[in-house]
Design an enzyme around this catalytic site. Sequence first.
Site, PDB file in Angstrom:
ATOM      1  CG  HIS A 226      -2.115   0.859   1.124  1.00 37.52           C
ATOM      2  ND1 HIS A 226      -2.344   1.918   1.981  1.00 37.52           N
ATOM      3  CD2 HIS A 226      -3.168   0.852   0.255  1.00 37.52           C
ATOM      4  CE1 HIS A 226      -3.481   2.516   1.657  1.00 37.52           C
ATOM      5  NE2 HIS A 226      -3.999   1.890   0.624  1.00 37.52           N
ATOM      6  CE  LYS A 228      -1.327   3.612  -1.734  1.00 38.42           C
ATOM      7  NZ  LYS A 228      -2.602   4.272  -1.791  1.00 38.42           N
ATOM      8  CG  ASP A 233      17.346  12.198 -11.456  1.00 38.56           C
ATOM      9  OD1 ASP A 233      17.532  10.987 -11.726  1.00 38.56           O
ATOM     10  OD2 ASP A 233      17.316  13.076 -12.336  1.00 38.56           O
TER      11      ASP A 233
END
Length: 566
Positions: A226, A228, A233
């Site tokens: 889950h 995110k 870079d």
Amino acid sequence: MAARKRKARAMAAGGAALWRRLSAWLPRGRLGLAALLGRLSDRFSRGRDRRARRSSWLLLAPLLSPPVPVITTPPCSLCPEGAHRFQWIRNLVPEFGISSSHVKVLSSPAEFYELLKVQIKAAKQRVVMASLYLGTGLLEQELVYCLEETLEKSLQAKGSPDLRVSILLDYTRGSRGRKNSRTMLIPLLQRFPEQVRVSLFHTPNLRGLLRLLIPERFNETIGLQHIKVYLFDDNVILSGANLSDLYFTNRQDRYVLLRDSPEIADFFTELVDAIGDVSLQLQQDDTVQMMEGMVHPYQGDKVAYCEIANRRVMEVINSARTRQELLHAKTFHSSQPGSSLLSQQGSQAPGSLKPEPDTWIYPLIQMKPFGIQIDEMVTETLLTEAERDARIYLTTGYFNLTQAYMDLILGTRAEYRILLASPEVNGFFGAKGVAGAIPAAYVYIEHQFYSEVCCLQQQERVQLQEYSRAGWTFHAKGLWLYLAGSDLPCLTLIGSPNFGYRSVHRDLEAQVAIVTENKALQQQLHQEQEQLYLCSGVVSTSTFEQPSRYVKLWVKLVTPLIKNFF
């Protein structure tokens, strides 16, 4: 007399031994008496129905401290005043000190989507994206095209291509349907096999007969990847948003960009790599396989798999923490009066001197299947230590707080403003079949919590608010902490956790605590909070009398049985 002395020495020795055990249970560093007692109360006193069990632990109080009730413990005993009181968190995770000028708070899905495309096109060394899934619509396809274009440029550059793309998704959600996340990404694997890696995490708890029997649409309830995180870079975006068209258009979430933060980018790159190493690897022919020598998540030994996963993730956390501690020590010594200015300047290139940090980033990881509970520990301590007249704004798209979080909210002194989704902006509103009843289940859970608030006469201190916005859904989650007497927050939590049972016990989660003493950044965070709460109404008894809040009897009966799965 001698017998009494021997008895006293024995009692003292017993108390010292008990204290050593409790000290060993705590992380390194001073977490404060309130945090210790708060944890004991939480671990061994889950709710009023367990008071008999609680009473035996209260007997420890004379051994731990003078007999003073926890409620009168001096506020925020963790650390010094202001933002620096939260430095205890670095006893658990690495602390990254940065300039507030490197932090930008985003406000809309469209801004988030455009930033993703810009960052992908500008990437030179790495693109790392961890999400629940990648959607299959036109907006998601445009993201894939951006990746393809950037990889092509890297391939055409002189010498060997430097750009590496690593994508981590959930196996069950990413494999759903004929057209899915896997089919979206296979062309990249086929064209750039040396530069692209796609990892699909499969929870070790979905195995055997359970895996065969649960339908495709519901198997993700057992556990998910889950997290995110989207980094390019040295730029990192932390969010609760997935890579899907709704999250790019009309599904409200939260997003923060950390610019030019190589140490933070390195940490999350290593974290995603670690989870990727214990995940299934997507192949060019749409098959999956584990890395050589790695235990399979649902075919291999579960205990062995979880031990390996724990070791890999904790290596990332501990090595980063060690690096940051060495950096802190080096910075401290170089700033001492005895160190010459010439030697300091000689060790750095002209113009490379960094400003003193006024903002600190703490990554909080929660992976209960692997025995990692850092986010839970920090969140509980923050709630425990919040002093009287402090304000906590807490928001979640799915209101299903754990019993421990509810007990702390109802039993501590700070003021709470809890923002949640009204049924109409719940992501499951209007869904077909059983899923269509999920908003009603959340209404039932909300009503039960509100009833308990009223029963305790805490309506002024603990206030529920429902987000409502025509044509939108609500997925924002996080926390803002306003210290007593302050009009601006000095701490926010932002990332993937929803403060619910699944976030704490089933899924892989990550968020960051951002602590700042910079007024401009505090103002950014305050405006973000205000913008979300402006689209809300206060919950009252009349709220649940509306026809739209009617909950069918079967939903009321089933909700207690299934609430730990959504």
